[in-house]
Enzyme design. Structure first.
Site, mmCIF file in Angstrom:
data_model
loop_
_atom_site.group_PDB
_atom_site.id
_atom_site.type_symbol
_atom_site.label_atom_id
_atom_site.label_comp_id
_atom_site.label_asym_id
_atom_site.label_seq_id
_atom_site.Cartn_x
_atom_site.Cartn_y
_atom_site.Cartn_z
ATOM 1 N N SER A 206 121.418 88.688 57.765
ATOM 2 C CA SER A 206 120.798 87.287 58.370
ATOM 3 C C SER A 206 121.655 86.973 59.694
ATOM 4 C CB SER A 206 121.119 86.521 57.215
ATOM 5 O OG SER A 206 122.383 85.967 57.000
ATOM 6 N N LYS A 207 123.075 87.451 59.461
ATOM 7 C CA LYS A 207 123.722 86.897 60.798
ATOM 8 C C LYS A 207 123.362 87.683 62.005
ATOM 9 C CE LYS A 207 125.752 83.502 58.814
ATOM 10 N NZ LYS A 207 125.556 82.036 59.327
ATOM 11 N N PRO B 73 122.784 91.203 52.596
ATOM 12 C CA PRO B 73 122.045 90.227 53.079
ATOM 13 C C PRO B 73 122.551 89.050 53.883
ATOM 14 C CG PRO B 73 121.659 90.658 50.742
ATOM 15 C CD PRO B 73 122.787 91.166 51.041
ATOM 16 N N TYR B 74 123.842 88.865 53.877
ATOM 17 C CA TYR B 74 124.453 88.075 54.598
ATOM 18 C C TYR B 74 124.830 88.577 56.123
ATOM 19 C CZ TYR B 74 128.094 84.962 56.569
ATOM 20 O OH TYR B 74 129.045 84.258 57.369
ATOM 21 N N ALA B 75 125.196 89.705 56.227
ATOM 22 C CA ALA B 75 125.311 90.339 57.389
ATOM 23 C C ALA B 75 123.954 90.676 58.187
ATOM 24 C CB ALA B 75 125.833 91.792 57.212
#
Length: 261
Positions: A165-166, A161-163
């Site tokens: 989003s970025k 999810p972090y990757a």
């Protein structure tokens, strides 16, 4: 606060996620260079402490409690900036969360996914939605969105999810830069590598070994970055020295460690 270039004298800069780490360092850098700084974060007491610190160094700051995932908070944040200072020249959309780690994609809960996207991606869009009209009203400005090296490559620590989003932040940045470049509004991103912060703390148990492995994989300089190093890059992107830089993604990661020898 040591004095340096006064490149932002008379300008107003807004920094989200200003309560610690990269956001705090960026706010201090803007203040050192003469800007009045709006400090926005969920932890209001930390922003108030930073406001006092900036004031003691001869600078000017305004603390604003804001959760960038909440549209009303973001609207009020920009309104408070305009009410207090009368203008907005620069914005750094830095607020972010890490989300689940060491978790394969199919094991991520929907609530976890939504929480990460709400802050890291929707939050950046909401901020720009309100920052852009404020900047256009004074003839332009500069925005820097904080992405990550994981916005440019897959996550290898199990936080998809972090990757995602970025990666989204980078696409959003480049699209907005195209939309508003002709209006004297530059929009860029930084992609920090592993940088000391609350999330990247080598002093916690097992931290030194863990981050040693990470910088060996991702950083040619074989060390963690310092928040001040990324902050200086952000300030440069917002300055007149970067007047023809628009839609760029500046990696602040010590260089790729990928090599064949």
């Amino acid at each position: 606060m040591t004095s340096r270039s006064r490149a932002f004298e008379g300008k107003v800069a807004l920094v989200t996620g200003a309560s610690s780490g990269l956001g705090e360092a960026t706010a201090l850098e803007f203040a050192r260079q003469g800007a009045s700084v709006v400090l926005a974060a969920r932890r209001a007491e930390r922003c108030e402490a930073l406001t006092r610190r900036i004031g003691e160094g001869g600078g000017t700051a305004l603390p604003v409690r804001a959760d960038v995932a909440r549209p009303d908070d973001v609207r009020a944040m920009v309104a408070a900036t305009l009410d207090h200072f009368g203008r907005l020249d620069c914005a750094v959309n830095n607020a972010g969360v890490a989300g689940p780690m060491r978790t394969p994609v199919a094991d991520v809960d929907e609530a976890q996914w939504d929480a990460v996207m709400g802050v890291n991606l929707k939050g950046v869009w909401l901020c720009m939605k309100h920052e852009i009209p404020a900047m256009l009203a004074v003839g332009g400005g500069a925005i820097v969105n904080v992405a990550s090296i994981y916005g440019l490559k897959p996550s290898d620590v199990g936080h998809a999810p972090y990757a995602a989003s970025k990666h989204g932040v980078i696409g959003l940045t480049r699209s907005a830069a195209t939309d508003y470049g002709q209006a004297n509004l530059r929009i860029n991103a930084v992609a920090p590598g592993f940088t000391r912060s609350e999330m990247v703390d080598p002093e916690r148990p097992g931290g030194a070994e863990h981050y040693g492995r990470m910088v060996a994989r991702h950083c040619a300089m074989q060390r963690l970055g310092e928040a001040e190093e990324a902050a200086k890059a952000i300030a440069w992107l917002c300055s007149d020295e970067a007047s023809y830089v628009n839609g760029a993604v500046l990696c602040v990661d010590g260089g790729s460690a990928t090599r064949m020898y």
